[in-house]
Design a protein around this motif. Structure first.
Motif, short mmCIF file in Angstrom:
data_model
loop_
_atom_site.label_atom_id
_atom_site.label_comp_id
_atom_site.label_asym_id
_atom_site.label_seq_id
_atom_site.Cartn_x
_atom_site.Cartn_y
_atom_site.Cartn_z
N GLU A 195 -0.41 -0.80 9.64
CA GLU A 195 -0.40 -0.39 8.25
C GLU A 195 0.30 -1.42 7.37
N ARG A 197 -1.60 -3.11 4.34
CA ARG A 197 -1.01 -3.08 3.00
C ARG A 197 -1.03 -4.48 2.40
N HIS A 223 -6.73 0.18 2.19
CA HIS A 223 -6.06 1.39 1.73
C HIS A 223 -6.18 2.59 2.65
N SER A 256 0.09 4.15 2.33
CA SER A 256 0.87 4.21 1.10
C SER A 256 1.12 2.82 0.57
N GLU A 304 6.04 0.62 2.02
CA GLU A 304 6.35 0.92 3.42
C GLU A 304 7.46 1.95 3.49
N SER A 305 7.25 2.96 4.33
CA SER A 305 8.28 3.99 4.49
C SER A 305 9.36 3.50 5.44
#
Length: 129
Positions: A21, A25, A30, A123, A126-127
């Motif tokens: 991811e 990104r 997406h 998203s 980045e979390s």
């Protein structure tokens, strides 16, 4: 003898997806599709038809995954080779068409498959892990 790794351990999937991811990104991708596959009759094949039939089916699965190596697909399997998770970067979950490898898996007459598709949105940020 080929040394390419075509199927990764299912336990590595979450970490792989997190790292993938981050790359998506960066590259502006997406969303991606995840395909969960369960072989519903693995024990029945091994017990009723014999271990040799089950081994032949496993080799057919590996050959199908190997054929898709040039596509944006990543395959993961559990130790028993009865549960798979495939990450597909080329199609969205709402795509009507099943990927070629799914069509090929469905042609293995011994296998009874349960297939689930899900869309995963990436998203913008980045979390924290």
């Amino acid at each position: 003898l080929k040394s390419d790794l075509h199927v990764l351990n299912l336990n590595a999937c979450a970490d792989f997806a997190r790292r993938m991811e981050a790359m998506c990104r960066r590259d502006g991708i997406h969303a991606y599709r995840v395909i969960d596959i369960t072989i519903k009759n693995q024990d029945l094949i091994a017990e009723m038809l014999g271990e040799q039939v089950w081994q032949r089916a496993r080799l057919q699965i590996l050959a199908i995954f190997e054929e898709s190596i040039d596509q944006a697909l990543f395959h993961f399997a559990n130790h028993e080779f009865s549960d798979f998770r495939c990450i597909d970067l080329e199609h969205s979950a709402d795509s009507i068409e099943a990927p070629k490898f799914i069509q090929q898996l469905n042609k293995i007459s011994e296998l009874k498959l349960e297939i689930k598709y899900s869309q995963h949105m990436i998203s913008a940020v980045e979390s924290a892990a």
